[in-house]
Design a protein around this motif. Structure first.
Motif, short mmCIF file in Angstrom:
data_model
loop_
_atom_site.label_atom_id
_atom_site.label_comp_id
_atom_site.label_asym_id
_atom_site.label_seq_id
_atom_site.Cartn_x
_atom_site.Cartn_y
_atom_site.Cartn_z
N ARG A 163 0.81 -1.22 0.00
CA ARG A 163 0.00 0.00 0.00
C ARG A 163 0.84 1.27 0.00
O ARG A 163 0.30 2.35 -0.15
CB ARG A 163 -0.96 0.00 1.19
CG ARG A 163 -2.12 -0.95 0.98
CD ARG A 163 -2.96 -1.08 2.22
NE ARG A 163 -2.24 -1.77 3.26
CZ ARG A 163 -2.74 -2.07 4.45
NH1 ARG A 163 -3.98 -1.72 4.74
NH2 ARG A 163 -2.03 -2.73 5.35
N SER A 164 2.15 1.11 0.17
CA SER A 164 3.04 2.26 0.05
C SER A 164 4.30 1.81 -0.66
O SER A 164 4.85 0.74 -0.33
CB SER A 164 3.39 2.80 1.44
OG SER A 164 4.55 3.59 1.36
N LEU A 165 4.76 2.64 -1.58
CA LEU A 165 5.99 2.26 -2.29
C LEU A 165 7.21 2.43 -1.40
O LEU A 165 8.30 1.97 -1.75
CB LEU A 165 6.13 3.10 -3.58
CG LEU A 165 5.22 2.65 -4.73
CD1 LEU A 165 5.34 3.59 -5.92
CD2 LEU A 165 5.50 1.21 -5.16
N THR A 202 -2.82 -12.26 -0.67
CA THR A 202 -2.81 -12.33 0.80
C THR A 202 -3.69 -11.24 1.41
O THR A 202 -3.74 -11.10 2.61
CB THR A 202 -1.38 -12.13 1.34
OG1 THR A 202 -1.06 -10.72 1.29
CG2 THR A 202 -0.34 -12.90 0.56
N ILE A 203 -4.36 -10.48 0.57
CA ILE A 203 -5.10 -9.29 1.06
C ILE A 203 -6.44 -9.72 1.66
O ILE A 203 -7.22 -10.43 1.02
CB ILE A 203 -5.29 -8.28 -0.10
CG1 ILE A 203 -3.91 -7.86 -0.64
CG2 ILE A 203 -6.11 -7.08 0.36
CD1 ILE A 203 -3.95 -6.96 -1.86
N PRO A 204 -6.69 -9.32 2.91
CA PRO A 204 -7.93 -9.78 3.59
C PRO A 204 -9.18 -9.08 3.05
O PRO A 204 -9.09 -8.09 2.32
CB PRO A 204 -7.67 -9.42 5.05
CG PRO A 204 -6.66 -8.34 5.04
CD PRO A 204 -5.84 -8.50 3.79
N TYR A 252 -5.33 -18.16 -3.18
CA TYR A 252 -5.94 -17.17 -2.28
C TYR A 252 -5.74 -17.64 -0.84
O TYR A 252 -6.16 -18.76 -0.48
CB TYR A 252 -7.44 -17.03 -2.59
CG TYR A 252 -8.14 -16.12 -1.60
CD1 TYR A 252 -7.88 -14.75 -1.59
CD2 TYR A 252 -9.03 -16.63 -0.67
CE1 TYR A 252 -8.49 -13.92 -0.67
CE2 TYR A 252 -9.66 -15.80 0.26
CZ TYR A 252 -9.38 -14.44 0.25
OH TYR A 252 -9.97 -13.61 1.16
N LEU A 253 -5.08 -16.81 -0.02
CA LEU A 253 -4.85 -17.18 1.37
C LEU A 253 -6.09 -16.84 2.20
O LEU A 253 -6.43 -15.67 2.36
CB LEU A 253 -3.62 -16.47 1.94
CG LEU A 253 -2.28 -16.72 1.23
CD1 LEU A 253 -1.12 -16.21 2.09
CD2 LEU A 253 -2.06 -18.19 0.88
N SER A 254 -6.75 -17.88 2.69
CA SER A 254 -7.95 -17.72 3.51
C SER A 254 -7.64 -18.17 4.94
O SER A 254 -6.46 -18.25 5.31
CB SER A 254 -9.08 -18.56 2.89
OG SER A 254 -10.25 -18.48 3.67
N THR A 255 -8.66 -18.45 5.71
CA THR A 255 -8.41 -18.88 7.10
C THR A 255 -9.24 -20.12 7.44
O THR A 255 -10.32 -20.35 6.87
CB THR A 255 -8.78 -17.80 8.14
OG1 THR A 255 -10.18 -17.88 8.41
CG2 THR A 255 -8.45 -16.41 7.67
N THR A 256 -8.72 -20.87 8.41
CA THR A 256 -9.47 -22.03 8.90
C THR A 256 -10.64 -21.59 9.79
O THR A 256 -11.44 -22.44 10.20
CB THR A 256 -8.54 -22.98 9.69
OG1 THR A 256 -7.90 -22.21 10.73
CG2 THR A 256 -7.49 -23.60 8.80
N PRO A 297 -4.32 -21.46 9.55
CA PRO A 297 -4.58 -21.18 10.97
C PRO A 297 -3.67 -20.03 11.40
O PRO A 297 -3.20 -19.28 10.55
CB PRO A 297 -4.17 -22.51 11.61
CG PRO A 297 -2.99 -22.93 10.77
CD PRO A 297 -3.23 -22.42 9.36
N GLY A 298 -3.39 -19.92 12.70
CA GLY A 298 -2.51 -18.85 13.18
C GLY A 298 -1.12 -18.96 12.56
O GLY A 298 -0.53 -20.04 12.53
N ILE A 299 -0.64 -17.84 12.05
CA ILE A 299 0.67 -17.83 11.38
C ILE A 299 1.74 -17.40 12.39
O ILE A 299 1.55 -16.42 13.12
CB ILE A 299 0.66 -16.81 10.21
CG1 ILE A 299 -0.44 -17.16 9.20
CG2 ILE A 299 2.03 -16.75 9.54
CD1 ILE A 299 -0.68 -16.07 8.15
N ARG A 326 1.58 -9.96 15.89
CA ARG A 326 0.42 -10.25 15.06
C ARG A 326 -0.29 -11.50 15.56
O ARG A 326 -1.32 -11.44 16.16
CB ARG A 326 0.83 -10.41 13.59
CG ARG A 326 1.49 -9.18 13.04
CD ARG A 326 0.53 -7.99 13.08
NE ARG A 326 -0.53 -8.17 12.13
CZ ARG A 326 -0.47 -7.78 10.87
NH1 ARG A 326 0.58 -7.15 10.44
NH2 ARG A 326 -1.47 -7.99 10.05
N SER A 327 0.32 -12.64 15.32
CA SER A 327 -0.35 -13.88 15.68
C SER A 327 -0.17 -14.13 17.17
O SER A 327 0.86 -13.81 17.74
CB SER A 327 0.26 -15.02 14.88
OG SER A 327 -0.29 -16.23 15.30
N THR A 328 -1.19 -14.68 17.81
CA THR A 328 -1.07 -14.92 19.24
C THR A 328 -0.99 -16.40 19.56
O THR A 328 -0.97 -16.77 20.70
CB THR A 328 -2.29 -14.35 19.96
OG1 THR A 328 -3.45 -14.71 19.23
CG2 THR A 328 -2.20 -12.85 20.10
#
Ligand SMILES: NC(=O)c1ccc[n+]([C@@H]2O[C@H](COP(=O)([O-])OP(=O)(O)OC[C@H]3O[C@@H](n4cnc5c(N)ncnc54)[C@H](OP(=O)(O)O)[C@@H]3O)[C@@H](O)[C@H]2O)c1
Length: 317
Positions: free
Chosen positions: A46-48, A79-81, A108-112, A159-161, A313-315
């Protein structure tokens, strides 16, 4: 380590070119793998001014990518949500452009999270999605949009990354970790290098033998072998670091004081199967469980301590 991933990965065809839509944590790991494998790669951010930003794409801004800059792109990973309304920011803005590319594979990266709560039971791609949380409902909506996009799509449910700079090791070092016990509760996780490795494996597989039974594999869980409670991870991580654990807290006694986001995180309990990825599709995990993965994080964090400044990020990794 990336070098281990490179050693076990097969090159793509010499004319392959990868577009990573969203060069964040996972996107940049995949881009590094692609470069090391000799495949040209373009990353959007989103930013160069951001690291490894080759192209600007912000769906909230102009939301446009110059088709000339994408010439020859044969593979893409998004990877964009989802946006707040549950629409896919990429398909809303770029579907026409993506359809004009000579794409052989799109991931497409989705989630469990789309499986919802399974009360600790096992769940696989053959089970119907049953999302309960708003964010998982939005995610399923985006999965459906990608599946109906007309692109050669494969959905990877994550799942959690965790990984270097983003693991319970960092939580312990920074004094953020909480040792919370909830009987019977497990979480699944995946090391970021196995996301990159799995994407690469699926791209390579599709390139080698566009398989008539591929339709059975449009959705693939990318998780490690060992769902486990976070207390197990923290105890193991504290052992690796040789540091003290935070005080043990019982979930029932603290749940009311947790943030709404943290409460949703603890509200679902499932064991996600990787049988399709690892048995049917033949991917060998580089980090099959948190013990292997955390040792790798420790080694990489030592080599690159700047990663420790990454925002948490991930917990659950
Ligand atoms: N973190 C987890 O534990 C977890 C678990 C399961 C699934 N997932 C999902 O898996 C995917 C990859 O995760 P990650 O942790 O690698 O994600 P990440 O580091 O947050 O990267 C997300 C990428 O999306 C870009 N992006 C976000 N909103 C955008 C917009 N409106 N327009 C254009 N680009 C936008 C970001 O741009 P910038 O680079 O400019 O920031 C970034 O490159 C994400 O969809 C995530 O939701 C994450």
């Amino acid at each position: 380590m990336l070098a281990d991933l490179v050693k076990r990965s097969q090159p793509l065809a010499s004319d392959a070119k990868l577009l990573v839509l969203g060069g964040g944590y996972s996107g940049r790991c995949l881009a590094s793998l692609a470069r090391a494998m000799g495949t040209p790669v373009l990353c959007t951010r989103r930013s160069l001014d951001s690291d490894e930003a080759d192209l600007l794409f912000d769906s909230a801004g102009e939301g446009h990518l110059d088709p000339d800059a994408l010439q020859g792109v044969t593979h893409l990973v998004c990877t964009i949500p989802p946006d707040r309304e549950g629409n896919d920011p990429v398909l809303s803005k770029l579907l026409g452009t993506l359809r004009s590319l000579p794409l052989r594979w799109a991931g497409y990266l989705s989630t469990t999270g789309i499986y919802g709560d399974r009360q600790g039971g096992w769940v696989s791609e053959q089970d119907d999605p049953a999302p309960e949380l708003d964010r998982s409902i939005r995610r399923l909506n985006c999965e459906q949009a990608w599946l109906h996009s007309g692109l050669p799509i494969q959905i990877l449910r994550l799942p959690g990354i965790y990984g270097p700079g983003r693991s319970v090791l960092n939580g312990l070092q920074q004094g953020r970790a909480r040792l919370i016990e909830k009987p019977g509760q497990v979480f699944c996780r995946i090391h970021v290098e196995d996301i990159a490795g799995a994407c690469w494996h699926l791209m390579h597989r599709a390139e080698q033998a566009p398989d008539p039974s591929m339709d059975n594999w449009t959705v693939v869980n990318v998780v490690d072998d060992l769902p486990a409670p976070t207390t197990d991870l923290l105890r193991h991580a504290a052992g690796l670091l040789g540091c003290d654990l935070p005080p043990l807290e019982q979930f029932d006694q603290i749940v009311e004081s947790m943030s709404p986001m943290a409460q949703t995180f603890w509200s679902e309990n499932r064991r996600v199967s990787n049988h399709r990825l690892c048995q049917e599709l033949g991917y060998g995990l580089l980090h099959p469980n948190y013990r292997v993965g955390l040792q790798d994080c420790l080694d990489q964090d030592k080599l690159n301590p700047t990663d420790l400044r990454s925002p948490p990020r991930s917990t659950n990794g």
